[in-house]
Scaffold this motif. Sequence first.
Motif, short mmCIF file in Angstrom:
data_model
loop_
_atom_site.label_atom_id
_atom_site.label_comp_id
_atom_site.label_asym_id
_atom_site.label_seq_id
_atom_site.Cartn_x
_atom_site.Cartn_y
_atom_site.Cartn_z
N ARG A 153 -7.70 -11.99 17.93
CA ARG A 153 -6.29 -12.24 17.57
C ARG A 153 -5.44 -12.38 18.83
NH1 ARG A 153 -4.71 -11.71 12.12
NH2 ARG A 153 -2.87 -12.61 13.09
N ILE A 154 -5.75 -11.62 19.87
CA ILE A 154 -5.04 -11.76 21.14
C ILE A 154 -5.27 -13.15 21.71
CG2 ILE A 154 -4.98 -10.95 23.54
CD1 ILE A 154 -5.63 -8.12 22.41
N VAL A 155 -6.53 -13.61 21.68
CA VAL A 155 -6.87 -14.96 22.16
C VAL A 155 -6.15 -16.01 21.31
CG1 VAL A 155 -8.75 -16.63 22.46
CG2 VAL A 155 -9.08 -14.23 23.12
N GLU A 156 -6.08 -15.78 19.99
CA GLU A 156 -5.39 -16.72 19.10
C GLU A 156 -3.93 -16.88 19.52
OE1 GLU A 156 -4.51 -17.36 14.33
OE2 GLU A 156 -4.78 -15.32 15.09
N GLY A 157 -3.29 -15.79 19.90
CA GLY A 157 -1.89 -15.86 20.32
C GLY A 157 -1.69 -16.69 21.57
N ILE A 158 -2.71 -16.79 22.40
CA ILE A 158 -2.60 -17.54 23.65
C ILE A 158 -3.09 -18.98 23.48
CG2 ILE A 158 -3.44 -17.65 26.04
CD1 ILE A 158 -3.67 -14.52 25.82
N LEU A 159 -4.26 -19.16 22.88
CA LEU A 159 -4.89 -20.49 22.81
C LEU A 159 -4.70 -21.20 21.47
CD1 LEU A 159 -8.23 -19.75 24.70
CD2 LEU A 159 -6.11 -20.72 25.59
N LYS A 160 -4.07 -20.53 20.50
CA LYS A 160 -3.77 -21.14 19.19
C LYS A 160 -5.02 -21.58 18.44
CE LYS A 160 0.55 -20.72 20.35
NZ LYS A 160 0.92 -19.35 20.50
N ARG A 161 -6.11 -20.82 18.55
CA ARG A 161 -7.32 -21.08 17.77
C ARG A 161 -7.59 -19.84 16.93
NH1 ARG A 161 -10.56 -25.49 19.90
NH2 ARG A 161 -11.93 -25.04 18.15
N PRO A 162 -7.79 -19.98 15.61
CA PRO A 162 -7.97 -18.81 14.74
C PRO A 162 -9.26 -18.04 15.08
CG PRO A 162 -8.40 -20.83 13.53
CD PRO A 162 -7.86 -21.24 14.86
N PRO A 163 -9.27 -16.74 14.79
CA PRO A 163 -10.44 -15.91 15.09
C PRO A 163 -11.74 -16.45 14.48
CG PRO A 163 -8.60 -14.52 14.49
CD PRO A 163 -8.16 -15.94 14.25
N GLU A 164 -11.65 -17.10 13.31
CA GLU A 164 -12.86 -17.63 12.67
C GLU A 164 -13.49 -18.75 13.49
OE1 GLU A 164 -9.69 -17.76 10.94
OE2 GLU A 164 -10.09 -15.66 10.49
N ASP A 165 -12.71 -19.38 14.38
CA ASP A 165 -13.21 -20.48 15.22
C ASP A 165 -13.61 -20.01 16.61
OD1 ASP A 165 -12.73 -22.12 13.09
OD2 ASP A 165 -10.99 -23.13 13.97
N GLN A 166 -13.71 -18.69 16.80
CA GLN A 166 -14.04 -18.14 18.11
C GLN A 166 -15.31 -17.31 18.05
OE1 GLN A 166 -10.84 -15.81 19.82
NE2 GLN A 166 -9.35 -16.90 18.59
N ARG A 167 -16.05 -17.33 19.13
CA ARG A 167 -17.15 -16.39 19.33
C ARG A 167 -16.96 -15.77 20.70
NH1 ARG A 167 -22.77 -19.08 17.09
NH2 ARG A 167 -22.34 -18.67 14.89
N LEU A 168 -17.09 -14.45 20.76
CA LEU A 168 -16.97 -13.74 22.03
C LEU A 168 -18.34 -13.18 22.41
CD1 LEU A 168 -13.59 -11.84 21.50
CD2 LEU A 168 -14.00 -13.97 22.74
N TYR A 169 -18.63 -13.24 23.70
CA TYR A 169 -19.94 -12.82 24.20
C TYR A 169 -19.79 -11.85 25.37
CZ TYR A 169 -21.72 -16.98 21.79
OH TYR A 169 -22.04 -17.92 20.85
#
Length: 119
Positions: free
Chosen positions: A29-45
């Motif tokens: 959600r923090i990344v979403e606030g910066i890059l405007k991509r929803p959490p469902e479209d992200q993978r963190l490693y």
Amino acid sequence: MDVFLMIRRHKTTIFTDAKESTTVYELKRIVEGILKRPPEDQRLYKDDQLLEDSKTLGDCGFTNQTARPQAPATVGLAFRISDEMFEQLHIEAFSSPPELPDVMKPQDSGSTANEQAVQ
């Protein structure tokens, strides 16, 4: 305790801090606030290991000892590229700074201008 993270994807780097009790989903959600991509479209490693949304950063091994302000822990980020596929995790190496110009390099002369003027 606070953990300090460097979230990297390709040539993009995001520096952020969070609590050890923060979940991976909340970090997304923090990344979403910066890059405007929803959490469902992200993978963190972490070290090529996919992080589960329900786990806390502490559960994933991010502690105030391993993720300090002067040495933040690296988290990889990949985005969804289609309904069923995510891009491969790819992090560009940091670039090297250019060589110093000669006028900025330390001088190796045996004496300084002040010493020469005194003699």
